[in-house]
Structure formats: structure tokens, C-alpha cells
Design a protein around this motif. Structure first.
Motif, PDB file in Angstrom:
ATOM      1  N   THR A 129      44.573  90.010 121.373  1.00 66.45           N
ATOM      2  CA  THR A 129      44.784  91.394 120.924  1.00 66.45           C
ATOM      3  C   THR A 129      44.810  91.466 119.402  1.00 66.45           C
ATOM      4  O   THR A 129      45.029  90.445 118.727  1.00 66.45           O
ATOM      5  N   ALA A 131      47.116  92.839 117.633  1.00 64.90           N
ATOM      6  CA  ALA A 131      48.462  92.512 117.146  1.00 64.90           C
ATOM      7  C   ALA A 131      48.689  91.001 117.093  1.00 64.90           C
ATOM      8  O   ALA A 131      49.419  90.513 116.236  1.00 64.90           O
ATOM      9  N   HIS A 156      49.374  98.310 112.407  1.00 64.08           N
ATOM     10  CA  HIS A 156      48.917  96.925 112.587  1.00 64.08           C
ATOM     11  C   HIS A 156      49.335  96.305 113.909  1.00 64.08           C
ATOM     12  O   HIS A 156      49.265  95.082 114.042  1.00 64.08           O
ATOM     13  N   GLU A 205      44.376  98.200 106.220  1.00 62.98           N
ATOM     14  CA  GLU A 205      43.011  98.473 106.627  1.00 62.98           C
ATOM     15  C   GLU A 205      42.256  98.806 105.343  1.00 62.98           C
ATOM     16  O   GLU A 205      42.725  99.667 104.574  1.00 62.98           O
ATOM     17  N   LYS A 262      38.736  94.865 118.624  1.00 62.67           N
ATOM     18  CA  LYS A 262      37.980  96.066 118.991  1.00 62.67           C
ATOM     19  C   LYS A 262      36.475  95.827 119.142  1.00 62.67           C
ATOM     20  O   LYS A 262      36.041  95.329 120.158  1.00 62.67           O
TER      21      LYS A 262
HETATM   22  C1  LIG Z   1      44.172  98.897 112.427  1.00 63.56           C
HETATM   23  C2  LIG Z   1      44.761  98.292 113.653  1.00 63.56           C
HETATM   24  N1  LIG Z   1      45.412  97.125 113.563  1.00 63.56           N
HETATM   25  C3  LIG Z   1      45.959  96.538 114.635  1.00 63.56           C
HETATM   26  C4  LIG Z   1      45.868  97.127 115.875  1.00 63.56           C
HETATM   27  C5  LIG Z   1      46.499  96.461 117.048  1.00 63.56           C
HETATM   28  O1  LIG Z   1      45.528  96.012 117.932  1.00 63.56           O
HETATM   29  P1  LIG Z   1      45.905  95.833 119.474  1.00 63.56           P
HETATM   30  O2  LIG Z   1      46.228  97.180 119.998  1.00 63.56           O
HETATM   31  O3  LIG Z   1      44.656  95.238 120.056  1.00 63.56           O
HETATM   32  O4  LIG Z   1      47.068  94.903 119.534  1.00 63.56           O
HETATM   33  C6  LIG Z   1      45.197  98.344 116.022  1.00 63.56           C
HETATM   34  C7  LIG Z   1      45.120  99.011 117.329  1.00 63.56           C
HETATM   35  O5  LIG Z   1      44.716 100.105 117.479  1.00 63.56           O
HETATM   36  C8  LIG Z   1      44.635  98.944 114.878  1.00 63.56           C
HETATM   37  O6  LIG Z   1      43.991 100.114 114.956  1.00 63.56           O
END
Ligand SMILES: Cc1ncc(COP(=O)(O)O)c(C=O)c1O
Length: 451
Positions: A129, A131, A156, A205, A262
Motif C-alpha cells: 500500500t 502508506a 500520506h 506530494e 496507485k
Molecule cells: C498522496 C498519497 N499518499 C499516500 C496515500 C496512501 O496510500 P494507500 O491508501 O495505498 O495506503 C494516498 C492514498 O490515497 C495518497 O493519495
């Protein structure tokens, strides 16, 4: 009769969606596993809640209604649903197996590919993931610098170190909360004011919707270097989308570590951490980052096929081209209707539609809900974003603009009457976090506190 992608007479029949939802309320706290896909983000009573099938840019809900989708799984479907080339690769791998008892060659093959296309990817690690990899980046940054504090900007993931700065931070120890602070995008002074000799890393980001101004990213790079602080790009949305090598390639600025997920595997669950070898080598022993499904082969196969397709077809250029047509088209309709309280903005590959309270005198979430409700009636699953994919065709774009031409006059009428609420057939969408910026910023350390 199910609705399809046309100017349907009625709102979709969502009987089956609602039945499942009633069961889920009893069994699944918050109902959803992904907030952005959950009922709070869609007008309740009108929007479908469960999808069962997708092909290209189209999806079908559990009641059989068809929609043109602009959420695209909240980012992953960069090529499109059930994209043949990727799915064939997944099926071929499935015949051999998913998860094995030793490492799989694809771990190496995909690492070679990432090393080739992502600017800072001297070393590569995988997980599942977003995160996972932002948290691994934070841990290794702390280990490398011997420092504890983090400065962040934007979302994040769900782990303690980040969620502590939001207003949904119950269950996180105070001691963790004391270590993460936010800064404001395009505000280098807010970084300078917060960074100190205990700041391990700055994570952000590279852009969300707003462009970096006044050389912001380069200045950030310089401030980090001067302070011995690592710079981490969270490229969940920018990676493989703004350019094959993400924002690092697009802006020509390398981060020390970069986090991807993603768009990299067209819907399969995989995340990637890239970075400098001298930092990443701490994962050899000192920093622990292992997980059962880290090298799962279906997702790696999908990543390989997706990255190759993005490269071969120059997908980032296509996303930008199609996204620009939508952005310009939306804003043209807005100009013609003289409704400057809404606009479409952002980099072309992923744009956002916003609604302004001061200019309209109306609640932005209600305005968004009204547009969503009417787009859904016209067969478009709309969440206020254009998350472009390689499957969004010219026909899709033309139809969407036709739908906006039909829907925005309804918004105008509702705003003119100062009564958007009365136009809603259901419960409006909710914000995810109440506080999203300019909070938990760190006061500059007094001179005597600096060590
Ligand atoms: C910029 C950003 N960082 C981290 C994450 C976390 O990713 P995940 O939901 O796959 O853990 C997301 C999720 O939408 C995100 O948009």
C-alpha cells in the motif's frame, strides 16, 4: 430498466446497492475500506454504492446501471478497467502461482525497469500500500539522519506518524503527535520556520492540484540540503502519470526517497519505494521493512506490463491531452454561463472541480452534491475529479462535456435561487478531514532550544 451512459429519464435504481449497504452497516464499521470510495463521498440516496464490473472507462454497479467513470479506482486504473495487455499478463502468471516460498524473478525484473525509468531509483523496495512505503520512507529517513521530526504537506496514509496531524487522530500516542508537523505548499517560509536540527525529513506530494510557484521545489531541495534533512516525494498521484518517471522527471528535481503506488500496476496492489543507495542500504539490517505479500507475483507481473505499456504508448501525454479537453471544456461552459463560482483546475492528467462559497453564497459540498447527482443521472460516476486514464476516449470526453452543458445550468438556477439544498434528492457529500491545511505548524524553535 437499468440506466446507461445517456440522458436517462430517472436517477438510477440502486435497490441492490442499498440492500448491501444495510447489511454492511451492521458488520463493517464505517462501511468502507477506502474513504474516497465510501458513501460519505457520494450523495446518499442517489449514487450507487457498489460496483461489480469495469471495462475501459466504463463501470457497472450491482444493480446493472452503467456509468462513465472519472474516479478510476481513486487512481490505480491508469490504463483502464480490464485492460487486455495487463490482464493477459496477470492470467499467465496466475497459471504459475501468486505467492511463493522463495523470492520471485519478477522482483528483479521490475526493479531493473524502475531503475531505468525513475530518476532517483538507485535502490528499490516493494510493498502493498501507499502508506506502507511512505511509512518505510519515514523510518529509514529517521534512521539515516538520526533525527526524529517530520514535516509534511498533504495526505500520506493511515499510519500514526501522519494521521497524528489530522483531526481523526484518536488512538495515537501524544509522543508520536509531537514529532510530525505540517507546512504549507508553495510557502517556503513555512518550511524555513519549522525546520530544525532534529528534522529528519520533509515529505510532500510534488504537487496536488496547484503548480509549484517561484521555484518552490528547488528551494525545498536546497533548504533540505542545507539542513541535512532528507526530501521525500510522495508520488502516489504524480508517479507514472505526469511523466513515466513521475514528478522527478517532470520537474528535473530528484528527491532522496520517492513513494509510488496507485498508477503503477493498473489496479493490482503494489507500492514501491525508490531512493539513494546510501539511504536505502539501511534496509539491509538496521531498518526492518518486511511483509508476507511484499513480492507477490501477480502484482509484480501487472506492474511490469503496466509500466511497459505506459512507456510504449506514451500514456502521460495521452492523459494530459484528454484531461486538457475536459478542463478547458468545463471552464468554457462556466464562462458562457457566467458562473465563476465553479472552475476546473490542476495538471491536465488529474483535474479537480471546485465550488466557491464566497462567490456563490452557497455551501460548496451541496453544490458538489448537486452536480454529482445530475452527472450520475446522465450516466457519469463523478466525484469532482477527472482522474484520466488511457481508456478515456474522445467520445467519452465529448459526452461528458455535453453532460456538463446540461447540468451546469441546473447548478446556476439553484445558486441564483440561493437554494441549492432544495435541489438535492439525497444527503450531501461530507468532507474527509475538517482541518486540511495550515494546522499543527511548528513554531520556530527559540535560539536556546536549538541544539
Ligand atoms: C498522496 C498519497 N499518499 C499516500 C496515500 C496512501 O496510500 P494507500 O491508501 O495505498 O495506503 C494516498 C492514498 O490515497 C495518497 O493519495
Amino acid at each position: 430498466m437499468s440506466n446507461s451512459i445517456k440522458f436517462n429519464e430517472n436517477y438510477p435504481d440502486i435497490t441492490k446497492s442499498n440492500k448491501l449497504y444495510q447489511k454492511a452497516i451492521e458488520l463493517i464499521p464505517c462501511v468502507t475500506q477506502t474513504l474516497a470510495k465510501g458513501p460519505s463521498q457520494f450523495i446518499k440516496g442517489v449514487a450507487p454504492k457498489y460496483l461489480v464490473r469495469g471495462k475501459g472507462s466504463h463501470v457497472w454497479d450491482v444493480d446493472g446501471n452503467e456509468y462513465l467513470d472519472y474516479n478510476m479506482g481513486i487512481g490505480p486504473l491508469s490504463l483502464g478497467y480490464a485492460y487486455d495487455k495487463v490482464d493477459e499478463t496477470i492470467k499467465a502468471q496466475l497459471k504459475d502461482g501468486i505467492t511463493f516460498s522463495l523470492m520471485h524473478p519478477l522482483e528483479v525484473e521490475v526493479a531493473e525497469l524502475i531503475n531505468e525509468v525513475v530518476p532517483n531509483a538507485e535502490s528499490i523496495r516493494y510493498s502493498k500500500t501507499g502508506a506502507d512505503v511512505t511509512s518505510a520512507a519515514i523510518r529509514v529517513a529517521r534512521a539515516f539522519t538520526g533525527r526524529e521530526k517530520i514535516l509534511c504537506c498533504g495526505y500520506h496514509g493511515w499510519h500514526d506518524w501522519y494521521i497524528s496531524v489530522t483531526d481523526r487522530n484518536k488512538g495515537i500516542p501524544e509522543s508520536v503527535k509531537d514529532l510530525t508537523f505540517t507546512f504549507n505548499y508553495n510557502d517556503i517560509q513555512s518550511v524555513i520556520d519549522s525546520i530544525d536540527s532534529d528534522t529528519a525529513c520533509v515529505i510532500l506530494e510534488p504537487f496536488v492540484f496547484e503548480e509549484p510557484k517561484d521555484n518552490f521545489l528547488q528551494k525545498l531541495r536546497d533548504v533540505c540540503d542545507q539542513n541535512g534533512t532528507l526530501l521525500i516525494f510522495d508520488e502516489m498521484w504524480t508517479g507514472f502519470r505526469i511523466a513515466l518517471g513521475g514528478a522527478q522527471e517532470y520537474f528535473g528535481i530528484n528527491s532522496d526517497l520517492a513513494c509510488f503506488s496507485k498508477a503503477v500496476a493498473n489496479g493490482m496492489p503494489i507500492s514501491i519505494l525508490t531512493g539513494r543507495k546510501d539511504i536505502m542500504q539501511l534496509f539491509e539490517k538496521e531498518v526492518f521493512f518486511f511483509t508476507t505479500f511484499g513480492g507477490e507475483a501477480l502484482s509484480l507481473a501487472a506492474a511490469k506490463a503496466t509500466i511497459n505499456e505506459i512507456r510504449e504508448k506514451n500514456v502521460p501525454a495521452y492523459l494530459a491531452k484528454q484531461g486538457k479537453k475536459l478542463k478547458d471544456g468545463y471552464n468554457k461552459i462556466v464562462n458562457e454561463l457566467e458562473i465563476d463560482y465553479t472552475k476546473c483546475s490542476g495538471y491536465d492528467c488529474r483535474t479537480i472541480i471546485t465550488f466557491d462559497q464566497a462567490r456563490s453564497g452557497q455551501n460548496p459540498l451541496e453544490m458538489k452534491s448537486l452536480v454529482q447527482q445530475e452527472m450520475i443521472k446522465r450516466g457519469i460516476l463523478w466525484g469532482g475529479f477527472h482522474n484520466m486514464s488511457f481508456s478515456h476516449s474522445d467520445e467519452d470526453i465529448e459526452y461528458t462535456l455535453k453532460a456538463y452543458r446540461d447540468v451546469l445550468p441546473i447548478l446556476k438556477k439553484a445558486v441564483d435561487k440561493q437554494d441549492v439544498k432544495s435541489y438535492l434528492k439525497g444527503v450531501p457529500v461530507e468532507p474527509v478531514f475538517r482541518k486540511t491545511s495550515n494546522f499543527n505548524t511548528k513554531p520556530k524553535l527559540k535560539a536556546e532550544e536549538v541544539h
